[in-house]
Design a protein around this motif. Structure first.
Motif, PDB file in Angstrom:
ATOM      1  N   PHE A 158      -6.804 -11.402   1.506  1.00  0.00           N
ATOM      2  CA  PHE A 158      -5.905 -12.437   1.673  1.00  0.00           C
ATOM      3  C   PHE A 158      -6.165 -13.533   2.749  1.00  0.00           C
ATOM      4  N   LEU A 240      -6.564  -3.003  -8.990  1.00  0.00           N
ATOM      5  CA  LEU A 240      -4.982  -3.003  -9.197  1.00  0.00           C
ATOM      6  C   LEU A 240      -4.382  -3.735  -7.872  1.00  0.00           C
TER       7      LEU A 240
ATOM      8  N   ALA B   9      -0.402   3.351   6.141  1.00  0.00           N
ATOM      9  CA  ALA B   9      -1.193   3.261   4.686  1.00  0.00           C
ATOM     10  C   ALA B   9      -1.782   4.095   4.098  1.00  0.00           C
ATOM     11  N   CYS B  10      -2.650   5.021   5.235  1.00  0.00           N
ATOM     12  CA  CYS B  10      -3.430   6.111   4.741  1.00  0.00           C
ATOM     13  C   CYS B  10      -3.209   7.265   4.703  1.00  0.00           C
ATOM     14  N   ALA B 120       2.512  -5.571  -8.639  1.00  0.00           N
ATOM     15  CA  ALA B 120       1.717  -5.109  -7.503  1.00  0.00           C
ATOM     16  C   ALA B 120       1.022  -3.676  -7.456  1.00  0.00           C
ATOM     17  N   GLY B 121       1.453  -2.965  -8.513  1.00  0.00           N
ATOM     18  CA  GLY B 121       0.764  -1.730  -8.299  1.00  0.00           C
ATOM     19  C   GLY B 121       1.385  -0.696  -9.532  1.00  0.00           C
ATOM     20  N   ASP B 126       1.522   2.413  -4.386  1.00  0.00           N
ATOM     21  CA  ASP B 126       0.693   1.227  -4.607  1.00  0.00           C
ATOM     22  C   ASP B 126       1.155   0.027  -3.972  1.00  0.00           C
ATOM     23  N   ASN B 129       1.258   0.097  -0.115  1.00  0.00           N
ATOM     24  CA  ASN B 129      -0.273  -0.145   0.472  1.00  0.00           C
ATOM     25  C   ASN B 129      -0.404  -1.744   0.356  1.00  0.00           C
ATOM     26  N   LYS B 130      -0.126  -2.323  -0.554  1.00  0.00           N
ATOM     27  CA  LYS B 130      -0.472  -3.788  -0.835  1.00  0.00           C
ATOM     28  C   LYS B 130       0.668  -4.591   0.135  1.00  0.00           C
ATOM     29  N   ALA B 133      -0.605  -4.325   3.594  1.00  0.00           N
ATOM     30  CA  ALA B 133      -1.597  -5.155   4.029  1.00  0.00           C
ATOM     31  C   ALA B 133      -1.318  -6.645   3.969  1.00  0.00           C
ATOM     32  N   ALA B 134      -0.446  -7.151   2.983  1.00  0.00           N
ATOM     33  CA  ALA B 134       0.230  -8.517   3.086  1.00  0.00           C
ATOM     34  C   ALA B 134       0.613  -8.690   4.282  1.00  0.00           C
TER      35      ALA B 134
END
Lengths: 302, 493
Positions: A158, A240, B9-10, B120-121, B126, B129-130, B133-134
């Motif tokens: 990003f 993905l 996230a993990c 997005a997944g 998914d 997670n995205k 991060a965003a």
């Protein structure tokens, strides 16, 4: 006559074959392991050729002579159609995904070959202060679980404005630590005398690496290429997460189309999966001899 | 990168960053330091308020996010050409339909808002997670799907906003008529107890957990209707079971929602109504755990491995399983699978209960991310559009989810009945609308994902695999751990 006999005799005459219990046991284990390894592949191909009804009803062999169903080759076309249509290219998305997979995989393989060769040469052949420590640090990065670095990597994409671009799909994978390790092991087996002779002939490290080490390391380089191609081709989660548009997606991501919602069309999923792994299989069969040599000569064999 | 987010996230036991304060009171929100003057047009809008013209003339300042309907009214979108990106987890087929809907919105809205959807997944994790991060990268989308507990986690990081001011806006909100048209239980499910009832999402789809049953088989066993109480259900399931013939009464799926549905139907809850503690160690929780244990001990249930996706559906369709508990959005898939499989008569019902019906309400909502007041308003207008009768009807018809408005019900049902693909499932679908009144929500609080794992691994799975485990101890231990996770993830005040 004697000469002819010598010529035709095997260079390393095998020991007289003697059937021992241990030998049979080992062979049996190998055969069982081989069958176990092949079963998922066979399951995939067989399911890809079944009708949905046969899959639901758990019919193992629906075709003649046990059953009356014809092999469902139409599943492959249906799987391609199910993935959707790319309005930009006016073709099925499958072909867009295929093109992206080829571009990404080949770019990663090329990049990894360059970076790994250089790094492995430096770590294996050059006298550098702190080389061992550096090598250990490089190896430690192999121990990090992939999921742990997933979010930071996405954040980087990003911030770099690489999200949803080929850069995101390729650049993070241009360095592969296992490939560095594998090539380093191979390079270290090249005799030192060769470098000293080359030094007398006026060669430096770069020329020696390109002219002598690389040609001598073809099996190892091919192994690295093949492994990285497989990893890049099969990658699912990263492509993905790092992309948003269908025109940036790869084949493995297409598979998820069959696994969403509250039902899975297993026969179509398997048909698609079979098409996805076909290029990898072809590549492996074409390069299997060099691949084997590459593994055998790097000191990684058991 | 915050360590808390990385861990979240993990894996389990996420530790959210400190949340923002509760929404500011109107007077506070008007402080110049945290707000900006409204645009002239917005001021004009504010002056049109009917009562007390002198007061209405005061300039309305808009904070980010807007904390009152008046602030929302004061936002001017004219000429801003705002873009709204919607992250979701639906397959390409649904993406195409969503794109069609959003193109329609982009063309028809008077503010020049351009909206588009992105996959997005492949799953909610998914997207989670995205989005996580965003958020860290400061580049969230304008809207995304999010389960209520995920929305709570994002809210704890000050990343999503309360939708109430938008909903109540006179200029851009929903009318009383619209509000009545929405299924109330759907709307209520997004009011978050951890954030004083803030509305952290808005429903565009819902489904409920239902019991699928093989009606032909049940009849053969001597039952003319679906069991309504747990005792009869267990009896029928065990009568049907014949492990030698690979036939079982129930397909046990590794899913905390399955467990929750059973607890609800026994009069229990997963989370206390105020969101302050997990309470599945109640009698209902113990009974549910004990029944799972009994079902396996008596060989009346078969375990569906997590790797066997939709395995319970396939076994049901093959006539190997009498009962499954699954989402109502699976109806069309069940219909197709059964018609291709053993082709028997089947139906759905609410899960058995102890005299008081209860159904587990499923479905992620759409949340709005904190961006700019203009983008937030544009995002709300997109969500509002997706919830309109025409759009919710199209979405329901294409996905098998339930429409969110009562006015859409007839259209959806008529479409299903006219579609041979749906067959008898269309009638079953129609009955679900009567069950919404019993809807319950599992746990809309931050940190529920690790609790879900806990319920599956340390309660349901242990009960299924260990015939000697003490059900009461299993739920007690798990509840203690769940409450520790709840505390760890609770918004810091």
């Amino acid at each position: 006559m004697i000469e002819a006999a010598e010529r035709t005799a095997p260079r390393h005459p095998s020991r007289p074959t003697k059937l021992t219990a241990g030998g049979v046991a080992i062979q049996a284990v190998i055969v069982v392991a081989a069958v176990l390894a092949v079963v998922p592949f066979l399951f995939m191909v067989m399911t890809a050729l079944k009708s949905y009804a046969s899959v639901i009803n758990n019919v193992i062999w629906p075709w003649p002579p046990l059953g009356g169903e014809a092999p469902q080759f139409g599943n492959f076309a249906e799987a391609i159609q199910t993935i959707g249509w790319d309005s930009q290219w006016q073709t099925f998305l499958f072909f867009r995904y295929l093109a992206n997979s080829v571009i990404v995989s080949l770019s990663i393989v090329t990049g990894v070959l360059v970076t790994s060769t250089m790094a492995a040469y430096a770590l294996g052949r050059m006298e550098l202060p702190g080389k061992q420590l550096l090598f250990v640090i490089v190896l430690i990065t192999m121990m990090l679980p992939e999921d742990l670095t997933l979010v930071p990597k996405i954040v980087m994409m990003f911030n770099l404005r690489w999200y949803n671009t080929y850069f995101a799909l390729i650049v993070p994978f241009l360095v592969n630590v296992f490939s560095i390790f594998l090539l380093r092991q191979f390079f270290m087996q090249i005799p030192k005398d060769l470098f000293e002779a080359a030094l007398i002939d006026g060669m430096g490290h770069v020329r020696f690496m390109i002219s002598i080490v690389v040609p001598l390391s073809k099996p190892a380089l091919l192994t690295v290429a093949l492994l990285n191609f497989i990893w890049a081709w099969d990658a699912f989660k990263w492509p993905l997460l790092a992309t948003r548009d269908s025109n940036m997606r790869v084949l493995a991501v297409g598979l998820q189309q069959f696994m969403q919602g509250q039902g899975t069309q297993v026969h179509l999923l398997m048909a698609f999966a079979a098409m996805v792994i076909l290029p990898v299989l072809i590549l492996y069969f074409v390069a299997q001899r060099q691949f084997r040599e590459g593994i055998l000569n790097t000191g990684l064999k058991g | 990168m915050s360590v808390g987010l990385l861990l979240a996230a993990c894996g389990p036991a996420a530790q959210p960053a400190a949340p923002t304060a509760a929404p500011a009171k109107p007077a506070e929100a008007a402080k110049p330091a945290e707000s900006k003057p409204a645009a002239p047009a917005a001021q004009a809008a504010a002056t049109t308020a009917p009562a007390k013209p002198a007061e209405a003339a005061k300039p309305v300042t808009v904070s980010n996010p807007p904390t009152s309907p008046e602030m929302v009214d004061a936002i001017d979108l004219t000429g801003k050409n705002v873009e709204v990106v919607y992250w979701h987890n639906r397959p390409q087929k649904d993406q195409e339909m969503l794109t069609t809907l959003l193109d329609e919105f982009s063309k028809s809205n008077p503010y020049g808002i351009k909206a588009r959807a992105e996959i997005a997944g492949a799953s909610y994790p998914d997207v989670y997670n995205k989005v996580s991060a965003a958020i860290q990268a400061g580049q969230p989308p304008e809207i995304s799907v999010a389960y209520q507990n995920q929305a709570a986690f994002y809210r704890a990081q000050n990343a999503i906003i309360d939708i109430n001011p938008f909903l109540k806006s006179k200029k851009y909100g929903l009318s009383d008529e619209d509000m009545k048209d929405y299924f109330q239980t759907f709307l209520d499910s997004d009011l978050n107890p951890q954030f004083q009832g803030e509305r952290l999402g808005f429903p565009t789809q819902r489904s409920i957990e239902v019991m699928y049953y093989n009606a032909d088989w049940l009849k053969q066993l001597g039952y003319n209707e679906a069991p309504k109480d747990w005792k009869t259900w267990e009896e029928a399931a065990c009568k049907a079971s014949d492990p030698a013939a690979n036939k079982y009464g129930w397909a046990f799926r590794h899913d905390a929602s399955n467990f929750a549905s059973q607890v609800f139907s026994r009069g229990g809850r997963i989370l206390a109504p105020d969101g302050a503690s997990y309470v599945f160690n109640s009698e209902a929780g113990v009974e549910t755990t004990a029944m799972i244990q009994r079902m396996f001990k008596n060989k009346c249930a078969v375990e569906i491995p997590t790797s066997e996706r939709n395995g319970e559906q396939n076994r049901f369709a093959a006539g190997q399983v009498l009962f499954t508990f699954a989402s109502s959005s699976g109806l069309p898939f069940y219909q197709e699978a059964v018609s291709k499989g053993s082709n028997f008569k089947w139906d759905i019902n609410m899960l058995p209960n102890n005299g008081k019906p209860a159904v587990n309400l499923y479905g992620a909502s759409v949340s709005i991310y904190k961006t700019t007041p203009e983008k937030e308003l544009a995002a709300w207008l997109v969500i509002k559009f997706l919830g309109e009768k025409a759009q919710t009807t199209k979405w329901a018809v294409n996905t098998g989810y339930l429409p969110v408005r009562q006015s859409a019900k007839a259209d959806v049902l008529n479409t299903y009945k006219a579609d041979p693909k749906w067959g008898a499932a269309a009638d079953s679908y129609a009955r679900m609308f009567d069950w919404f009144q019993y809807a319950m929500v599992e746990s809309p609080v931050a940190g529920y994902d690790p609790v879900r794992d806990l319920i599956d691994k340390e309660v349901a799975t242990k009960a299924a695999t260990d015939a000697n485990a003490d059900p009461k101890k299993l739920v007690e231990d798990a509840t203690t751990k769940a409450n520790a996770i709840l505390k760890e993830n609770a918004p810091k005040r």
